[in-house]
Design a protein around this motif. Structure first.
Motif, PDB file in Angstrom:
ATOM      1  N   PRO A 141     -51.400  37.174 -71.115  1.00  0.00           N
ATOM      2  CA  PRO A 141     -51.756  37.770 -72.343  1.00  0.00           C
ATOM      3  C   PRO A 141     -52.079  39.349 -72.165  1.00  0.00           C
ATOM      4  CG  PRO A 141     -53.617  36.254 -72.083  1.00  0.00           C
ATOM      5  CD  PRO A 141     -52.327  35.998 -71.053  1.00  0.00           C
ATOM      6  N   GLU A 142     -52.673  39.716 -71.006  1.00  0.00           N
ATOM      7  CA  GLU A 142     -53.145  41.110 -70.853  1.00  0.00           C
ATOM      8  C   GLU A 142     -52.083  41.888 -70.322  1.00  0.00           C
ATOM      9  OE1 GLU A 142     -54.427  38.605 -67.063  1.00  0.00           O
ATOM     10  OE2 GLU A 142     -54.008  38.489 -69.291  1.00  0.00           O
ATOM     11  N   LEU A 143     -50.822  41.383 -69.909  1.00  0.00           N
ATOM     12  CA  LEU A 143     -49.874  42.211 -69.308  1.00  0.00           C
ATOM     13  C   LEU A 143     -48.878  42.541 -70.269  1.00  0.00           C
ATOM     14  CD1 LEU A 143     -48.489  43.157 -66.764  1.00  0.00           C
ATOM     15  CD2 LEU A 143     -47.530  40.945 -66.202  1.00  0.00           C
ATOM     16  N   PRO A 144     -48.619  43.804 -70.668  1.00  0.00           N
ATOM     17  CA  PRO A 144     -47.651  44.189 -71.665  1.00  0.00           C
ATOM     18  C   PRO A 144     -46.329  44.144 -71.147  1.00  0.00           C
ATOM     19  CG  PRO A 144     -48.770  46.079 -70.785  1.00  0.00           C
ATOM     20  CD  PRO A 144     -49.379  44.969 -70.369  1.00  0.00           C
ATOM     21  N   LEU A 150     -41.832  45.541 -64.266  1.00  0.00           N
ATOM     22  CA  LEU A 150     -41.545  45.849 -62.749  1.00  0.00           C
ATOM     23  C   LEU A 150     -41.799  44.643 -61.831  1.00  0.00           C
ATOM     24  CD1 LEU A 150     -43.738  49.187 -62.895  1.00  0.00           C
ATOM     25  CD2 LEU A 150     -41.440  48.894 -62.585  1.00  0.00           C
ATOM     26  N   ALA A 151     -42.111  43.365 -62.360  1.00  0.00           N
ATOM     27  CA  ALA A 151     -42.132  42.289 -61.601  1.00  0.00           C
ATOM     28  C   ALA A 151     -41.273  42.221 -60.636  1.00  0.00           C
ATOM     29  CB  ALA A 151     -42.422  41.122 -62.408  1.00  0.00           C
ATOM     30  N   LEU A 299     -50.559  40.790 -59.874  1.00  0.00           N
ATOM     31  CA  LEU A 299     -50.770  42.263 -59.243  1.00  0.00           C
ATOM     32  C   LEU A 299     -50.795  43.019 -60.576  1.00  0.00           C
ATOM     33  CD1 LEU A 299     -49.632  42.564 -55.739  1.00  0.00           C
ATOM     34  CD2 LEU A 299     -51.892  42.273 -56.595  1.00  0.00           C
ATOM     35  N   LEU A 300     -49.652  42.912 -61.282  1.00  0.00           N
ATOM     36  CA  LEU A 300     -49.511  43.821 -62.463  1.00  0.00           C
ATOM     37  C   LEU A 300     -50.533  43.598 -63.572  1.00  0.00           C
ATOM     38  CD1 LEU A 300     -45.693  43.572 -62.426  1.00  0.00           C
ATOM     39  CD2 LEU A 300     -46.877  45.838 -62.262  1.00  0.00           C
ATOM     40  N   ALA A 301     -50.878  42.254 -63.651  1.00  0.00           N
ATOM     41  CA  ALA A 301     -51.977  41.921 -64.746  1.00  0.00           C
ATOM     42  C   ALA A 301     -53.234  42.539 -64.208  1.00  0.00           C
ATOM     43  CB  ALA A 301     -52.191  40.417 -64.951  1.00  0.00           C
ATOM     44  N   GLN A 302     -53.573  42.583 -63.059  1.00  0.00           N
ATOM     45  CA  GLN A 302     -54.867  43.144 -62.477  1.00  0.00           C
ATOM     46  C   GLN A 302     -54.967  44.668 -62.320  1.00  0.00           C
ATOM     47  OE1 GLN A 302     -55.363  41.586 -58.459  1.00  0.00           O
ATOM     48  NE2 GLN A 302     -54.794  39.419 -59.276  1.00  0.00           N
TER      49      GLN A 302
END
Length: 349
Positions: A141-144, A150-151, A299-302
């Motif tokens: 939910p925190e990853l727009p 870019l994944a 990694l993107l979510a982080q």
């Protein structure tokens, strides 16, 4: 629905296509954003990528995110409306490579927006895309979506760094500061590389590489730069240019490793074979990815620092303009297509 379709070199069209409902075990995704990849640009400008040539109209795109629109019969995928990313590969899961855990090199893989097989595999630059449920990843939910898109290219970068081996504390060269080269740089920084030297012929992409974690960004045409004074433990060729490969082979230390990531021009290209032999270099190919897709999403979510890589967003109706500016590396890095129609009348950014 509308889709971005390549017919031949230079012949890119936004045209109507009729979506098929999902079958059992499939999920239909309403695509919100798609990233234009270097391979998409090659199809647009040359009608081919390496040895893969466009033989029939093909929807481009394999870097796509959006929301679940429909589930096929008996499908246990995420609920309608869920934000998802689409893994673009469907390996056979039967061949020796798949059995050995190397599904990314499965000769029978179907990959979104690829002319490697005929009939071609239609891609993701369409307002609705249907794939097997196994290719769907629910997004945190925190990853727009504008980062989640870019994944796929980040997965390519992760696989290349995995192929390089342990990079912690190493001095690494990356040739090519396009989106993939900059994502490789971010992964190297995250993985503990001590020095990351990124080279390119243009200043604009080098500035993005610096924000992605490069410790030095010499111009490839400036042999006097101090960054070249010491050999490298590892080199990653991310430009797809023979000159980049030459630089990697020449500048890596004896017993070092060169990862070939960028797709070189079709046919034979010069290779400094004697240097590879006498210095006993390891030359390793890196092709696509597999499980790295899930690692990339995490990694993107982080908060991996890669936001500067996205430079432009265009509505689907302006796909040709998006492709044209994506080719201009003086001004653009990763260019996105907005496919959901929400802002169809918005000016390109």
């Amino acid at each position: 629905m509308q889709a971005c379709v390549i017919h031949a070199a230079g012949d890119l069209r936004v045209e109507h296509r009729s979506p098929a409902p999902p079958e059992a075990g499939q999920v239909t995704v309403a695509v919100t954003l798609g990233g234009i990849c270097g391979s998409d640009l090659h199809y647009y400008r040359h009608g081919r990528v390496g040895d893969f040539t466009v033989q029939e109209p093909m929807v481009l795109g394999h870097e796509v995110v959006g929301h679940v629109a429909a589930l096929g019969a008996g499908c246990e995928g995420p609920a309608v409306g869920t934000s998802v990313a689409v893994h673009p590969a469907t390996p056979c899961d039967r061949c020796p490579d798949c059995a050995a855990g190397r599904r990314n090199i499965c000769a029978h893989t179907r990959y979104l927006g690829s002319a490697a097989r005929t009939p071609h595999v239609q891609g993701g630059f369409a307002q609705l895309v249907t794939v097997p449920a196994a290719q769907i990843r629910t997004l945190p939910p925190e990853l727009p979506l504008h980062r989640a898109v870019l994944a796929e290219p980040l997965s390519v970068a992760l696989h290349a760094v995995h192929r390089a081996g342990d990079v912690k504390g190493k001095r690494v060269l990356v040739t090519g500061a396009g989106p993939i080269g900059c994502l490789v740089t971010a992964v190297l920084r995250h993985s503990g590389a001590a020095e990351i030297v990124v080279s390119d012929l243009l200043d604009a992409p080098l500035r993005i590489a610096a924000t992605s974690g490069a410790t030095a960004t010499p111009r490839a045409d400036d042999p006097e730069d101090d960054a070249w004074t010491q050999p490298f433990d590892i080199a990653v060729e991310a430009s797809g240019a023979p000159a980049g490969l030459r630089s990697c082979v020449e500048r890596v230390r004896r017993g070092g490793t060169v990862v070939l990531l960028g797709l070189l021009p079709p046919g034979e290209v010069p290779l400094l074979g004697n240097i590879a032999v006498t210095r006993e270099l390891d030359l390793r190919g890196a092709f696509r990815f597999d499980s790295e897709f899930d690692e990339a999403i995490d990694l993107l979510a982080q908060g991996l620092p890669v936001d500067a890589i996205v430079t432009h967003t265009f509505p689907l109706a302006e796909a040709r303009a998006a492709f044209d500016i994506a080719h201009d590396r003086n001004v653009a890095s990763k260019v996105l297509l907005l496919l959901d129609g929400t802002h169809e009348n918005a000016a390109a950014s």
